[in-house]
Design a protein around this motif. Structure first.
Motif, PDB file in Angstrom:
ATOM      1  N   GLY A  82       0.956  -1.222  -0.114  1.00  0.00           N
ATOM      2  CA  GLY A  82      -0.060   0.009  -0.007  1.00  0.00           C
ATOM      3  C   GLY A  82       0.761   1.261   0.002  1.00  0.00           C
ATOM      4  O   GLY A  82       0.466   2.424   0.179  1.00  0.00           O
ATOM      5  N   GLY A  83       2.139   0.923  -0.136  1.00  0.00           N
ATOM      6  CA  GLY A  83       2.962   2.396  -0.174  1.00  0.00           C
ATOM      7  C   GLY A  83       3.229   2.696  -1.699  1.00  0.00           C
ATOM      8  O   GLY A  83       2.380   2.519  -2.692  1.00  0.00           O
ATOM      9  N   PRO A  84       4.223   3.508  -2.205  1.00  0.00           N
ATOM     10  CA  PRO A  84       4.283   4.341  -3.346  1.00  0.00           C
ATOM     11  C   PRO A  84       4.652   3.305  -4.203  1.00  0.00           C
ATOM     12  O   PRO A  84       4.990   2.105  -4.169  1.00  0.00           O
ATOM     13  CB  PRO A  84       5.713   5.103  -3.032  1.00  0.00           C
ATOM     14  N   PRO A  85       4.297   3.341  -5.612  1.00  0.00           N
ATOM     15  CA  PRO A  85       4.488   2.505  -6.811  1.00  0.00           C
ATOM     16  C   PRO A  85       6.015   2.205  -6.471  1.00  0.00           C
ATOM     17  O   PRO A  85       7.051   2.868  -6.172  1.00  0.00           O
ATOM     18  CB  PRO A  85       4.386   3.333  -8.002  1.00  0.00           C
ATOM     19  N   LEU A  86       6.474   0.993  -7.252  1.00  0.00           N
ATOM     20  CA  LEU A  86       7.498   0.610  -7.172  1.00  0.00           C
ATOM     21  C   LEU A  86       8.545   1.277  -8.113  1.00  0.00           C
ATOM     22  O   LEU A  86       8.228   2.078  -9.201  1.00  0.00           O
ATOM     23  CB  LEU A  86       7.583  -0.887  -7.598  1.00  0.00           C
ATOM     24  N   GLN A  87      10.001   1.485  -7.811  1.00  0.00           N
ATOM     25  CA  GLN A  87      10.823   1.992  -8.772  1.00  0.00           C
ATOM     26  C   GLN A  87      11.684   0.874  -9.555  1.00  0.00           C
ATOM     27  O   GLN A  87      11.641  -0.229  -9.073  1.00  0.00           O
ATOM     28  CB  GLN A  87      11.881   2.470  -7.746  1.00  0.00           C
ATOM     29  N   PRO A  88      11.952   1.267 -10.459  1.00  0.00           N
ATOM     30  CA  PRO A  88      12.598   0.257 -11.361  1.00  0.00           C
ATOM     31  C   PRO A  88      14.002  -0.396 -11.003  1.00  0.00           C
ATOM     32  O   PRO A  88      14.524   0.187 -10.406  1.00  0.00           O
ATOM     33  CB  PRO A  88      13.093   1.032 -12.603  1.00  0.00           C
ATOM     34  N   THR A  89      13.931  -1.753 -11.050  1.00  0.00           N
ATOM     35  CA  THR A  89      15.247  -2.583 -10.387  1.00  0.00           C
ATOM     36  C   THR A  89      15.675  -3.426 -11.753  1.00  0.00           C
ATOM     37  O   THR A  89      16.859  -3.771 -11.545  1.00  0.00           O
ATOM     38  CB  THR A  89      14.771  -3.252  -9.308  1.00  0.00           C
TER      39      THR A  89
END
Length: 333
Positions: A42-49
């Motif tokens: 439920g947190g911020p969208p994922l960052q690219p990894t």
């Protein structure tokens, strides 16, 4: 309604805007509250990894969110993203972690208000105690939880994928549409997943004659929608660096989110428990699909058991590739 996707998709909102504008659908933005993009907690969208797996996950998410938009233009859409690594094959411990992450993502979607949830992925069939415990976490009466039946055609017993094998998850198969003048005919999509899971009980609400094809156990699929040659838009390609483009997509990844949108649009999910309302819908709620199969020349390694042809050949009534058929309006929802 919600979709569960894998990996980061930084331009999801702008890609969706292009799709919806092309088909005259109202805008659906984060700012308006129509679109929510979050991680599995439920947190911020994922960052690219991981460029390769983020790109694959974004393509899947684009299919899902476009199809949900098509079936319910006024729905609020939630995309819950699980880490890209969950899509990477690995040892059984990694598989169980990935299954747990997707299950937790469903919990998050429901906590955020989703009345229908679509999962367009499939993991290997697993009857271990660890997997069975994860299975039970997907029991959500009052929420329409569905999964794509898979894109590998008819499978031998206990090879249909998780979570579409669960009795309390609606398994969504697929059809091909063929234009005939101003109308379309429907036939089973050649790769729509179907089969039996004798480690599970019969689908909730399914008639005894359906379960009997699998010895009283889970027979898949329950219902279907278009799964072949559908336009979607994807602009995120960090791995291939291809330009943004429209693609003609195929797979039950199309049909599952489409059905989720119809459940949400119908607005009566409070009485839903797995596919129960699908099997108890009023007469005429579904169009019976009676032609096509998911074995044969295009999937040559498969064969259809002579004593269980409804599992892989479309015909009158329920069949494996298309279930009870395709929705005819919203009366089933």
């Amino acid at each position: 309604m919600a979709i569960i996707s894998g990996g980061a998709y930084p331009i999801e909102e702008s890609d969706l805007a292009i799709y919806r504008a092309r088909y005259g659908l109202p805008p659906c933005t984060v700012a308006s509250g129509c679109l929510t993009i979050t991680d599995l907690n439920g947190g911020p969208p994922l960052q690219p990894t991981n460029a390769k797996y983020d790109q694959a996950g974004a393509a899947e998410a684009a299919i899902d969110i476009d199809m949900a938009s098509a079936s319910c233009p006024s729905c609020r859409i939630i995309d819950v993203q699980v880490p890209a690594i969950d899509g990477i094959p690995g040892p059984v411990e990694q598989l169980h972690k990935a299954m747990g992450d997707f299950t937790h993502a469903v919990d998050t979607a429901i906590a955020l208000g989703a009345e229908a949830v679509s999962m367009s992925f499939g993991f290997p069939n697993d009857n271990s105690p660890e997997a069975r415990e994860i299975d039970r976490r997907l029991i959500h009466p009052g929420v329409a939880v569905m999964a794509a039946s898979g894109d590998a055609g008819f499978r031998t017993t206990n090879e249909i994928t998780w979570p579409s094998d669960l009795p309390w998850v609606t398994s969504v198969g697929g059809v091909t549409l063929t234009q005939q003048g101003k109308d379309f005919s429907q036939s089973a999509w050649f790769a729509a997943g179907s089969g039996c899971d004798t480690n599970q009980g019969a689908a909730i609400g399914a008639p005894a004659k359906v379960g009997a094809l699998c010895g009283g156990h889970r027979a898949s699929a329950d219902v279907s929608a278009v799964a072949d040659d559908v336009a979607v838009y994807i602009g995120y390609a960090p791995y291939s660096n291809r330009p943004p483009k429209w693609i003609a997509a195929g797979g039950t990844s199309l049909s599952s989110p489409y059905l989720a949108g119809l459940y949400a649009r119908g607005g009566h999910t409070g009485r839903v428990f797995g596919p129960n309302t699908i099997y108890h819908a009023p007469s005429g709620a579904f169009s019976d699909v009676t032609t096509g199969q998911n074995v044969g020349d295009r999937v040559p390694e498969q064969s259809c058991p002579a004593d269980a042809q409804p599992l892989c050949i479309a015909g009158p009534g329920w069949d494996g590739p298309t279930g009870v058929g395709t929705p005819n309006g919203l009366s089933a929802f």
